[in-house]
Design a protein around this motif. Structure first.
Motif, PDB file in Angstrom:
ATOM      1  N   GLY A  25      30.610 -65.472 -14.498  1.00 30.06           N
ATOM      2  CA  GLY A  25      30.981 -65.213 -16.039  1.00 30.06           C
ATOM      3  C   GLY A  25      30.659 -66.541 -17.021  1.00 30.06           C
ATOM      4  N   VAL A  26      30.943 -67.852 -16.342  1.00 33.83           N
ATOM      5  CA  VAL A  26      30.960 -69.037 -17.091  1.00 33.83           C
ATOM      6  C   VAL A  26      29.415 -69.129 -17.318  1.00 33.83           C
ATOM      7  N   LEU A  27      28.322 -69.065 -16.165  1.00 35.37           N
ATOM      8  CA  LEU A  27      27.198 -69.452 -16.500  1.00 35.37           C
ATOM      9  C   LEU A  27      26.604 -68.308 -17.555  1.00 35.37           C
ATOM     10  N   GLY A  28      26.936 -67.174 -17.491  1.00 37.52           N
ATOM     11  CA  GLY A  28      26.393 -66.315 -18.482  1.00 37.52           C
ATOM     12  C   GLY A  28      26.879 -66.680 -19.924  1.00 37.52           C
ATOM     13  N   MET A  29      28.104 -67.220 -19.890  1.00 40.98           N
ATOM     14  CA  MET A  29      28.664 -67.426 -21.382  1.00 40.98           C
ATOM     15  C   MET A  29      27.771 -68.928 -21.778  1.00 40.98           C
ATOM     16  N   PHE A  30      27.555 -69.740 -20.987  1.00 44.60           N
ATOM     17  CA  PHE A  30      26.784 -70.898 -21.140  1.00 44.60           C
ATOM     18  C   PHE A  30      25.250 -70.548 -21.601  1.00 44.60           C
ATOM     19  N   SER A  31      24.468 -69.435 -21.009  1.00 41.76           N
ATOM     20  CA  SER A  31      23.462 -69.075 -21.140  1.00 41.76           C
ATOM     21  C   SER A  31      23.065 -68.383 -22.322  1.00 41.76           C
ATOM     22  N   LEU A  32      24.224 -67.548 -22.869  1.00 40.55           N
ATOM     23  CA  LEU A  32      24.001 -66.748 -23.972  1.00 40.55           C
ATOM     24  C   LEU A  32      23.471 -67.473 -25.191  1.00 40.55           C
ATOM     25  N   PRO A  33      24.084 -68.475 -25.651  1.00 35.57           N
ATOM     26  CA  PRO A  33      23.594 -69.292 -26.901  1.00 35.57           C
ATOM     27  C   PRO A  33      22.245 -70.069 -26.672  1.00 35.57           C
ATOM     28  N   MET A  34      21.913 -70.370 -25.415  1.00 32.28           N
ATOM     29  CA  MET A  34      20.421 -70.692 -25.165  1.00 32.28           C
ATOM     30  C   MET A  34      19.528 -69.726 -25.283  1.00 32.28           C
ATOM     31  N   PHE A  35      19.780 -68.392 -25.040  1.00 35.08           N
ATOM     32  CA  PHE A  35      18.905 -67.164 -25.216  1.00 35.08           C
ATOM     33  C   PHE A  35      18.942 -66.798 -26.708  1.00 35.08           C
ATOM     34  N   CYS A  36      19.975 -67.139 -27.204  1.00 37.19           N
ATOM     35  CA  CYS A  36      19.884 -66.916 -28.772  1.00 37.19           C
ATOM     36  C   CYS A  36      19.264 -67.834 -29.417  1.00 37.19           C
ATOM     37  N   PHE A  37      19.128 -68.993 -29.213  1.00 39.73           N
ATOM     38  CA  PHE A  37      18.394 -70.333 -29.860  1.00 39.73           C
ATOM     39  C   PHE A  37      16.975 -69.653 -29.587  1.00 39.73           C
ATOM     40  N   ALA A  38      16.635 -69.586 -28.126  1.00 42.94           N
ATOM     41  CA  ALA A  38      15.322 -69.120 -27.885  1.00 42.94           C
ATOM     42  C   ALA A  38      14.702 -68.103 -28.574  1.00 42.94           C
ATOM     43  N   ALA A  39      15.537 -67.016 -28.759  1.00 47.03           N
ATOM     44  CA  ALA A  39      15.124 -65.916 -29.576  1.00 47.03           C
ATOM     45  C   ALA A  39      14.687 -66.287 -31.010  1.00 47.03           C
ATOM     46  N   ALA A  40      15.728 -66.949 -31.577  1.00 48.25           N
ATOM     47  CA  ALA A  40      15.347 -67.245 -33.022  1.00 48.25           C
ATOM     48  C   ALA A  40      14.350 -68.288 -33.152  1.00 48.25           C
ATOM     49  N   TYR A  41      14.077 -69.076 -32.090  1.00 51.98           N
ATOM     50  CA  TYR A  41      12.582 -70.006 -32.397  1.00 51.98           C
ATOM     51  C   TYR A  41      11.475 -69.222 -31.777  1.00 51.98           C
ATOM     52  N   GLY A  42      11.637 -68.377 -31.174  1.00 51.39           N
ATOM     53  CA  GLY A  42      10.625 -67.341 -30.751  1.00 51.39           C
ATOM     54  C   GLY A  42      10.123 -66.612 -32.155  1.00 51.39           C
ATOM     55  N   ILE A  43      11.127 -66.059 -32.830  1.00 54.11           N
ATOM     56  CA  ILE A  43      10.878 -65.211 -34.018  1.00 54.11           C
ATOM     57  C   ILE A  43      10.328 -66.247 -35.245  1.00 54.11           C
ATOM     58  N   HIS A  44      10.891 -67.579 -35.128  1.00 51.78           N
ATOM     59  CA  HIS A  44      10.287 -68.441 -36.054  1.00 51.78           C
ATOM     60  C   HIS A  44       8.807 -68.715 -35.770  1.00 51.78           C
ATOM     61  N   ASN A  45       8.574 -68.957 -34.535  1.00 47.43           N
ATOM     62  CA  ASN A  45       7.099 -69.132 -34.159  1.00 47.43           C
ATOM     63  C   ASN A  45       6.077 -68.042 -34.771  1.00 47.43           C
ATOM     64  N   LEU A  46       6.511 -66.748 -34.845  1.00 45.44           N
ATOM     65  CA  LEU A  46       5.867 -65.559 -35.294  1.00 45.44           C
ATOM     66  C   LEU A  46       5.612 -65.865 -36.862  1.00 45.44           C
ATOM     67  N   GLY A  47       6.297 -66.825 -37.515  1.00 45.55           N
ATOM     68  CA  GLY A  47       5.686 -67.028 -38.846  1.00 45.55           C
ATOM     69  C   GLY A  47       6.838 -66.733 -39.736  1.00 45.55           C
TER      70      GLY A  47
END
Length: 158
Positions: free
Chosen positions: A56-78
């Motif tokens: 659970g702790v590792l999942g909580m710490f990984s959620l923001p990382m995946f959210c940032f990755a998704a946001a920067y991934g969408i940003h890279n699409l233009g």
């Protein structure tokens, strides 16, 4: 002399004493076995609980990382960076809403244990109609006295 011949020669008191001792030993052995099994189950549950907490702790710490990755991934699409984070945030809010609706629908289906309640009520009704037997006072001075269920002492005829 065989074991059956020895058993025939023992008195009733000896047989009862032996049976009582064996029954006591059996009960103690059963209790020891239950304790050993419970110790193992508690240990397994503790290890499983610790592993679940770590996940659970590792999942909580990984959620923001995946959210940032998704946001920067969408940003890279233009798309602009602000719009990318807004899309990811909106997706998370939508997921929270769907999970909340699912939880509420499951909680509404929870009902009280009707069979158990009915059984307890039937048992209580049956026990209310039962009257206990009178008991002896236990005094050597008045062996003819009996205490009734209401607490009154009455004289017993011999």
């Amino acid at each position: 002399m065989s074991a059956s011949d020895q058993a025939d020669e023992r008195s009733l008191g000896q047989l009862v004493a032996a049976a009582t001792a064996e029954m006591s030993a059996l009960v103690h052995d059963e209790i020891a076995l239950a304790k050993a099994e419970l110790r193992q189950d508690v240990k397994r549950a503790g290890i499983g609980g610790g592993a679940g907490a770590a996940a659970g702790v590792l999942g909580m710490f990984s959620l923001p990382m995946f959210c940032f990755a998704a946001a920067y991934g969408i940003h890279n699409l233009g798309l602009g960076l602000a719009w990318s984070f807004l899309i990811v945030g909106g997706a998370l809010v939508l997921l929270v809403g769907l999970l909340s609706l699912f939880a509420v629908s499951k909680f509404k289906k929870v009902k009280p244990p009707e069979k158990s309640i009915s059984s307890v009520k039937q048992t209580a009704a049956a026990l209310q109609s039962v009257k206990p037997h009178p008991r002896e006072v236990g005094s050597a001075e008045h062996p003819q006295l009996t205490v009734t269920p209401t607490g009154a002492t009455v004289e017993r005829s011999a």
